[in-house]
Design an enzyme around this catalytic site. Structure first.
Site, PDB file in Angstrom:
ATOM      1  N   HIS A  53      32.248  41.131  36.700  1.00 45.80           N
ATOM      2  CA  HIS A  53      31.896  40.770  35.387  1.00 45.80           C
ATOM      3  C   HIS A  53      30.666  41.990  34.991  1.00 45.80           C
ATOM      4  O   HIS A  53      29.968  42.333  36.133  1.00 45.80           O
ATOM      5  CB  HIS A  53      31.414  39.391  35.287  1.00 45.80           C
ATOM      6  CG  HIS A  53      32.352  38.424  35.001  1.00 45.80           C
ATOM      7  ND1 HIS A  53      32.069  36.975  34.488  1.00 45.80           N
ATOM      8  CD2 HIS A  53      33.835  38.581  35.364  1.00 45.80           C
ATOM      9  CE1 HIS A  53      33.159  36.516  34.339  1.00 45.80           C
ATOM     10  NE2 HIS A  53      34.211  37.409  34.814  1.00 45.80           N
ATOM     11  N   GLU A  55      27.447  41.931  33.903  1.00 41.80           N
ATOM     12  CA  GLU A  55      26.248  41.417  34.759  1.00 41.80           C
ATOM     13  C   GLU A  55      25.968  41.670  36.147  1.00 41.80           C
ATOM     14  O   GLU A  55      25.272  42.162  36.942  1.00 41.80           O
ATOM     15  CB  GLU A  55      25.627  40.169  34.304  1.00 41.80           C
ATOM     16  CG  GLU A  55      25.546  39.558  32.888  1.00 41.80           C
ATOM     17  CD  GLU A  55      26.903  39.149  32.371  1.00 41.80           C
ATOM     18  OE1 GLU A  55      28.193  39.512  32.886  1.00 41.80           O
ATOM     19  OE2 GLU A  55      26.874  38.502  31.635  1.00 41.80           O
ATOM     20  N   SER A  78      27.081  35.773  26.210  1.00 39.03           N
ATOM     21  CA  SER A  78      26.509  34.720  26.876  1.00 39.03           C
ATOM     22  C   SER A  78      27.029  34.669  28.509  1.00 39.03           C
ATOM     23  O   SER A  78      28.111  34.572  28.728  1.00 39.03           O
ATOM     24  CB  SER A  78      26.852  33.443  26.380  1.00 39.03           C
ATOM     25  OG  SER A  78      26.181  32.335  26.838  1.00 39.03           O
ATOM     26  N   CYS A  80      28.459  33.933  32.058  1.00 39.37           N
ATOM     27  CA  CYS A  80      29.155  32.974  32.695  1.00 39.37           C
ATOM     28  C   CYS A  80      28.272  32.096  33.991  1.00 39.37           C
ATOM     29  O   CYS A  80      27.369  32.864  34.272  1.00 39.37           O
ATOM     30  CB  CYS A  80      30.582  33.249  33.079  1.00 39.37           C
ATOM     31  SG  CYS A  80      30.577  34.175  34.930  1.00 39.37           S
ATOM     32  N   CYS A  83      27.837  34.778  36.588  1.00 34.25           N
ATOM     33  CA  CYS A  83      26.729  35.774  36.232  1.00 34.25           C
ATOM     34  C   CYS A  83      25.324  34.990  36.173  1.00 34.25           C
ATOM     35  O   CYS A  83      24.203  35.752  36.576  1.00 34.25           O
ATOM     36  CB  CYS A  83      27.022  36.345  35.033  1.00 34.25           C
ATOM     37  SG  CYS A  83      28.434  37.452  35.154  1.00 34.25           S
TER      38      CYS A  83
END
Lengths: 146, 146
Positions: A53, A55, A78, A80, A83
């Site tokens: 992901h 991040e 936003s 998950c 993250c």
């Protein structure tokens, strides 16, 4: 850079990912002066890594360091629960989110643990993600573990 | 394999990491029949990636798949909040932990979200981690974000 400018940098990362055939989610880490210290975008499609992901990739790219508690994590979407947990492990104190309309991550968990969370509700981030989910629903659902 | 045998496999991963100069934390993923489908150990030292905890590496090695909800995540040490969040993202329903005496991770978060968590309190895992923390306290504290 201020928060709006930092989201612009995260958005540029997301667009790089999209151009490569990946998910359009981007992230940057900024220091206390607002300087970007690391960048990343979702690489699930490009690398086959389900943990890639935006991040996580950004924090991975930041490398081994000890200044996490002075950094701000910026993401177009936003974060998950993975993250969010990653930000909490490194005790990153501040998170700036582009939007949470297309996906609401684990924002409650950040707030419960005292992280300062700002959601900008950025129209560019909203449109980019909405269009992607409409175009590639299977890829999106795989990415969020569904 | 049963849980004790799976912890033995995770322990072997941890020992591989230790032999390479890394942190001795290992993980495997097993399917519903107890067959190991992926393995990993902490690679922070070896790769310079701060997100390379054993469980994240193991899930990364498992690749893109859709059977997460049939798997068991096995780790020599209680998973930190990042690794817990990663398990939650993929909705892995069952977690087996070697020990939580040297480090208590985010076990409450797993339980709150309905994950079945078993802690074996395995003497080999306890001794391995205790000895490593005594020998390399700085590396250990860096790994858990302190």
């Amino acid at each position: 850079m201020n928060d709006e400018q930092l989201i612009g940098e995260a958005l540029a990362e997301a667009q790089r990912g999209l151009a490569d055939g990946g998910l359009p989610i981007g992230s940057v880490l900024a220091d206390a002066q607002g300087q970007v210290v690391a960048r990343g975008h979702n690489l699930r499609v490009q690398s086959g890594d389900p943990t890639a992901h935006a991040e996580v990739v950004c924090i991975r790219n930041a490398g081994r360091r000890r200044d996490w508690r002075e950094l701000t994590l910026v993401s177009t979407l936003s974060p998950c629960v993975m993250c969010t947990g990653t930000g909490l492990l490194f005790q990153i104190p501040r998170v700036v989110v582009g939007e949470n309309r297309n996906f609401m991550g684990a924002e409650d968990l950040f707030r419960e643990r005292g992280v300062e969370l700002t959601v900008l509700d950025d129209e560019r981030c909203i449109a980019m993600m909405r269009d992607f989910i409409a175009a590639q629903p299977d890829l999106w659902h795989e990415d969020i573990g569904l």
